[in-house]
Design a protein around this motif. Structure first.
Motif, PDB file in Angstrom:
ATOM      1  N   TRP A   7      57.196  24.857  38.412  1.00 40.26           N
ATOM      2  CA  TRP A   7      56.591  25.909  39.229  1.00 40.26           C
ATOM      3  C   TRP A   7      55.183  25.455  39.612  1.00 40.26           C
ATOM      4  O   TRP A   7      54.499  24.840  38.790  1.00 40.26           O
ATOM      5  N   PRO A   8      54.732  25.787  40.825  1.00 44.43           N
ATOM      6  CA  PRO A   8      53.392  25.338  41.223  1.00 44.43           C
ATOM      7  C   PRO A   8      52.279  25.950  40.363  1.00 44.43           C
ATOM      8  O   PRO A   8      52.477  26.985  39.709  1.00 44.43           O
ATOM      9  N   LEU A   9      51.147  25.287  40.400  1.00 41.88           N
ATOM     10  CA  LEU A   9      49.995  25.721  39.618  1.00 41.88           C
ATOM     11  C   LEU A   9      49.124  26.655  40.472  1.00 41.88           C
ATOM     12  O   LEU A   9      48.936  26.413  41.660  1.00 41.88           O
ATOM     13  N   TRP A  10      48.649  27.714  39.863  1.00 38.18           N
ATOM     14  CA  TRP A  10      47.783  28.682  40.545  1.00 38.18           C
ATOM     15  C   TRP A  10      46.471  28.800  39.784  1.00 38.18           C
ATOM     16  O   TRP A  10      46.467  28.731  38.555  1.00 38.18           O
ATOM     17  N   GLU A  11      45.392  28.999  40.537  1.00 44.08           N
ATOM     18  CA  GLU A  11      44.103  29.253  39.900  1.00 44.08           C
ATOM     19  C   GLU A  11      43.873  30.766  39.893  1.00 44.08           C
ATOM     20  O   GLU A  11      44.222  31.463  40.851  1.00 44.08           O
ATOM     21  N   VAL A  12      43.295  31.243  38.811  1.00 46.46           N
ATOM     22  CA  VAL A  12      43.130  32.686  38.637  1.00 46.46           C
ATOM     23  C   VAL A  12      41.649  33.052  38.633  1.00 46.46           C
ATOM     24  O   VAL A  12      40.839  32.413  37.956  1.00 46.46           O
ATOM     25  N   PHE A  13      41.324  34.080  39.411  1.00 49.05           N
ATOM     26  CA  PHE A  13      39.945  34.577  39.496  1.00 49.05           C
ATOM     27  C   PHE A  13      39.966  36.058  39.136  1.00 49.05           C
ATOM     28  O   PHE A  13      40.798  36.809  39.640  1.00 49.05           O
ATOM     29  N   ILE A  14      39.042  36.462  38.298  1.00 45.42           N
ATOM     30  CA  ILE A  14      39.064  37.853  37.834  1.00 45.42           C
ATOM     31  C   ILE A  14      37.714  38.527  38.027  1.00 45.42           C
ATOM     32  O   ILE A  14      36.661  37.934  37.749  1.00 45.42           O
ATOM     33  N   ARG A  15      37.759  39.755  38.540  1.00 41.94           N
ATOM     34  CA  ARG A  15      36.558  40.585  38.600  1.00 41.94           C
ATOM     35  C   ARG A  15      36.506  41.366  37.287  1.00 41.94           C
ATOM     36  O   ARG A  15      37.373  42.194  37.018  1.00 41.94           O
ATOM     37  N   ALA A  16      35.539  41.038  36.468  1.00 41.18           N
ATOM     38  CA  ALA A  16      35.509  41.611  35.123  1.00 41.18           C
ATOM     39  C   ALA A  16      35.163  43.093  35.167  1.00 41.18           C
ATOM     40  O   ALA A  16      35.744  43.898  34.430  1.00 41.18           O
ATOM     41  N   ARG A  17      34.211  43.452  36.007  1.00 42.22           N
ATOM     42  CA  ARG A  17      33.816  44.857  36.120  1.00 42.22           C
ATOM     43  C   ARG A  17      33.510  45.151  37.573  1.00 42.22           C
ATOM     44  O   ARG A  17      33.178  44.246  38.339  1.00 42.22           O
ATOM     45  N   GLU A  18      33.586  46.418  37.925  1.00 40.09           N
ATOM     46  CA  GLU A  18      33.237  46.765  39.288  1.00 40.09           C
ATOM     47  C   GLU A  18      31.800  46.349  39.552  1.00 40.09           C
ATOM     48  O   GLU A  18      30.935  46.502  38.686  1.00 40.09           O
ATOM     49  N   GLY A  19      31.556  45.833  40.738  1.00 40.71           N
ATOM     50  CA  GLY A  19      30.198  45.403  41.070  1.00 40.71           C
ATOM     51  C   GLY A  19      29.982  43.915  40.875  1.00 40.71           C
ATOM     52  O   GLY A  19      29.039  43.360  41.413  1.00 40.71           O
ATOM     53  N   LEU A  20      30.863  43.267  40.115  1.00 44.16           N
ATOM     54  CA  LEU A  20      30.731  41.819  39.913  1.00 44.16           C
ATOM     55  C   LEU A  20      31.669  41.086  40.878  1.00 44.16           C
ATOM     56  O   LEU A  20      32.618  41.667  41.398  1.00 44.16           O
ATOM     57  N   SER A  21      31.376  39.820  41.101  1.00 41.53           N
ATOM     58  CA  SER A  21      32.303  39.052  41.938  1.00 41.53           C
ATOM     59  C   SER A  21      33.395  38.439  41.068  1.00 41.53           C
ATOM     60  O   SER A  21      33.283  38.393  39.851  1.00 41.53           O
ATOM     61  N   HIS A  22      34.441  37.954  41.715  1.00 48.30           N
ATOM     62  CA  HIS A  22      35.534  37.325  40.983  1.00 48.30           C
ATOM     63  C   HIS A  22      35.077  35.974  40.434  1.00 48.30           C
ATOM     64  O   HIS A  22      34.329  35.265  41.093  1.00 48.30           O
ATOM     65  N   LYS A  23      35.548  35.666  39.239  1.00 45.35           N
ATOM     66  CA  LYS A  23      35.121  34.444  38.584  1.00 45.35           C
ATOM     67  C   LYS A  23      36.358  33.673  38.139  1.00 45.35           C
ATOM     68  O   LYS A  23      37.332  34.273  37.672  1.00 45.35           O
ATOM     69  N   HIS A  24      36.306  32.364  38.275  1.00 44.19           N
ATOM     70  CA  HIS A  24      37.447  31.551  37.855  1.00 44.19           C
ATOM     71  C   HIS A  24      37.636  31.649  36.351  1.00 44.19           C
ATOM     72  O   HIS A  24      36.690  31.519  35.590  1.00 44.19           O
TER      73      HIS A  24
END
Lengths: 96, 255, 327
Positions: A7-24
């Protein structure tokens, strides 16, 4: 399983809290976008680490080359006039 | 109706809720370390954790309603087959991944409908648990539904396996919607609704996904029930023997 | 990932010198950076071995998930094993940044070309074994992993940080079980002591061979892949575990174990290196079973993975056909 059937590899980015940007946060394997989202949720937010998830196939990310680091970024070092500390203003004048 | 009879019916009803979650959660936990891919192992464990967590809430409440000094653990680990109230569907063995996913999907579609109704329960504690559980159940349905589609519309082999799982499990779904005297009492008290009321919603939801999966809705040529009254398949006894072994073998021990 | 430009052409020795200077300055090495082939190989071997250990490690504990003695213990154990799956995944991801796909690493494991921690080749006989695994095996793993958070390779160090953060409950989960066993009925105490007797030696072996006998250590230390030596980590573990066993009233099976005032550490008896060698080379009590279980899970899952790929491909084709029709 052969490597070709991976299966292909995906990078995941998450916004930890509202107001923050997504982070790898890491990567995972999934065969489609919906599965990648679900896996990201199960793998990377088990402890409520997120409010929002982005997934992108690793092959779709264009990265700058490490060897270009100096030519890309060092020139900015010399442009100290872009920082407020470069300017002299009298102490008694406020709101500057 | 006497208060005692009312309480007893409520206790029975809560056991049904708790037992379904626990037995299905237990079945899913049997996959631990054996999933088809690492990411899916984690996903199945998550669903198992949700279900065992929900069962604990239901059984805790059942124990309180019963008022006989038992707790959720006593209900989980010290009851024998005849006293379990889960559907036959959820105790069916895992089989292959298709059987596990189809079983899960058929239950998840039911579970979402049931919990939706219970969020409006006149019993505030039930409504509260349902409100928490439904968020989990909606995700479970999304997960299992996607897999039903992938398996159905995947390869020839996966399609065959998924269809076989459907045929094998379909006859156990009738029981999910057959109301009985306990359901009737819950309905009267405004605690729950008649499960028959959401049979059509369930059928629609299931049919839509099966259609997308290019799978055929089985014909209802057979059906078996009885779990709600404690008449189970042979599988439950083995499951309980394993699950209850330690507390049974060492009744004085605390763990 | 795609690189926008090809790197400059510095000579191999210049690159190597620059690389070592960065490592010496504690600057993290990232996936696209130049690195010596040996560094890359050592990392892939070590990280994948670490990942395999997490995955194989799910099996011995998994065999008690269905027999956990209370609802609370059931969810704790399941969540812990699930974390291990997650940790295996973080580690495979870290190794993949070095250019080796996960399927290749798994193939290597299944065909006996890769190793995993020796500890998981021992049988888990009673519920106290589950407690002991959490207490000692996770305890040893945490000591190892904290040291690895400072590893020079960025993705590995970051994975380790996340893992350490998540694993902090694992050891407590184990110790809590040990408390209820050690302070419980006489049967429970017996299980607890038996578990400690059987797991103590293998736990010490988790830190690997003695510094006297390891060839790779010095290069790994220079590259800062390894930050603390095997023997130092092992000592740290013994110093941690002894008072914990005392609190439980359990006896560590080592007649030579005693406090050394002068060193400020516990002295302990010689490890059975022959046993470690035997187990690592495939002759432990459960090696064959563990690998058979892994391979079976993988093979049983093949049709599922294929189905998902086939569906994704169909979906892509349908979507692109719909796009063309719309244009």
């Amino acid at each position: 399983m052969t490597a070709g059937n991976d299966w292909p590899l995906w990078e995941v980015f998450i916004r930890a809290r509202e107001g923050l940007s997504h982070k790898h946060v890491g990567s995972l394997h999934a065969c489609d976008a919906e599965m990648a989202l679900q896996h990201a949720r199960d793998v990377y937010t088990r402890r409520r680490e997120g409010e929002s998830i982005w997934v992108v196939q690793s092959t779709d990310i264009i990265a700058s080359a490490p060897a270009d680091k100096e030519s890309l970024f060092d020139p900015a070092d010399a442009k100290i006039y872009r920082h407020p500390t470069f300017y002299e203003v009298p102490d008694e004048v406020e709101c500057l | 109706m006497t208060a005692a009879a009312q309480r007893e019916a409520l206790f029975e009803y809560l056991l049904r809720l708790g037992d379904n979650c626990l037995i299905l959660g237990h079945r899913l936990s049997e996959w631990c370390g054996k999933g088809p891919v690492l990411e899916e192992d984690i996903a199945l464990s998550n669903i198992a954790l949700d279900l065992v967590g929900q069962s604990t809430l239901w059984l805790d409440l059942a124990a309180t309603v019963e008022g006989a000094g038992r707790d959720a653990d006593a209900l989980a680990f010290k009851r024998d087959v005849l006293d379990w109230r889960n559907f036959l569907l959820v105790e069916q063995p895992n089989g292959d991944f298709a059987q596990t996913i189809v079983r899960q999907f058929l239950f998840d579609c039911f579970h979402v409908e049931l919990l939706q109704a219970l969020t409006k329960s006149a019993n505030q504690e039930i409504a509260n648990i349902a409100a928490k559980a439904i968020k989990e159940a909606v995700y479970h349905r999304r997960h299992s539904g996607q897999w039903v589609i992938r398996l159905g519309d995947g390869t020839e082999e996966s399609r065959t396996r998924a269809q076989a799982a459907l045929e094998q499990l379909w006859g156990y779904t009738r029981e999910l919607f057959d109301g009985d005297a306990i359901d009737e009492m819950m309905m009267q008290a405004g605690i729950a609704i008649d499960p028959g009321d959401f049979h059509e919603n369930w059928r629609d939801a299931v049919t839509a996904v099966l259609g997308e999966a290019t799978l055929t809705v089985p014909e209802a040529t057979w059906s078996i029930g009885g779990g709600k009254k404690g008449v189970h398949s042979e599988h439950l006894g083995f499951l309980l023997a394993e699950m209850q072994f330690l507390p049974r073998a060492y009744p004085d021990a605390k763990w | 990932m795609v690189e926008s430009q090809s790197p400059g052409q510095a000579s191999e020795t210049e690159e190597a010198a620059r690389f070592q200077a960065r490592v010496d300055q504690e600057i993290k090495i990232e996936p696209r950076d130049w690195m010596p082939e040996g560094y890359r190989k050592t990392l892939v071997r070590q990280i994948s071995q670490h990942a395999h250990s997490e995955i194989v490690g799910m099996l011995p504990e998994g065999c008690w998930v269905t027999r956990a003695p209370s609802l609370r213990r059931k969810v704790q154990l399941l969540a812990k094993i699930q974390d291990e799956a997650g940790h295996g995944l973080y580690l495979y991801s870290a190794a993949e940044t070095l250019g080796t796909p996960r399927s290749e690493m798994i193939d290597a494991l299944h065909s006996d070309r890769a190793k995993y921690s020796n500890i998981f080749n021992y049988p888990v006989l009673s519920w106290a074994d589950i407690g002991t695994i959490g207490w000692l095996v996770d305890g040893a793993a945490i000591i190892n992993q904290i040291a690895l958070c400072r590893c020079s390779y960025g993705p590995y160090a970051r994975a380790m940080e996340r893992i350490c953060r998540e694993e902090s409950f694992h050891q407590r989960q184990g110790y809590e079980i040990m408390m209820s066993m050690a302070f419980g009925t006489s049967e429970q105490k017996r299980m607890a002591q038996s578990a400690l007797d059987r797991w103590w030696g293998p736990s010490l072996m988790m830190f690997g061979p003695s510094d006297r006998d390891t060839a790779q250590s010095s290069q790994s230390m220079a590259w800062k892949i390894k930050r603390v030596s095997n023997d130092d980590l092992r000592q740290q573990f013994v110093d941690m575990a002894v008072p914990q066993a005392e609190y439980l009233g359990l006896k560590i099976p080592d007649p030579d174990l005693k406090w050394n005032e002068e060193r400020g550490h516990y002295d302990f008896g010689e490890i059975d290196w022959a046993e470690l060698k035997r187990v690592v080379s495939g002759d432990g009590p459960c090696n064959k079973e563990r690998m058979a279980a892994r391979i079976k899970a993988h093979e049983d899952g093949a049709w599922v993975r294929e189905a998902a790929v086939a569906y994704a491909e169909k979906k892509r084709q349908r979507e692109s056909a719909a796009r063309i029709a719309a244009e």
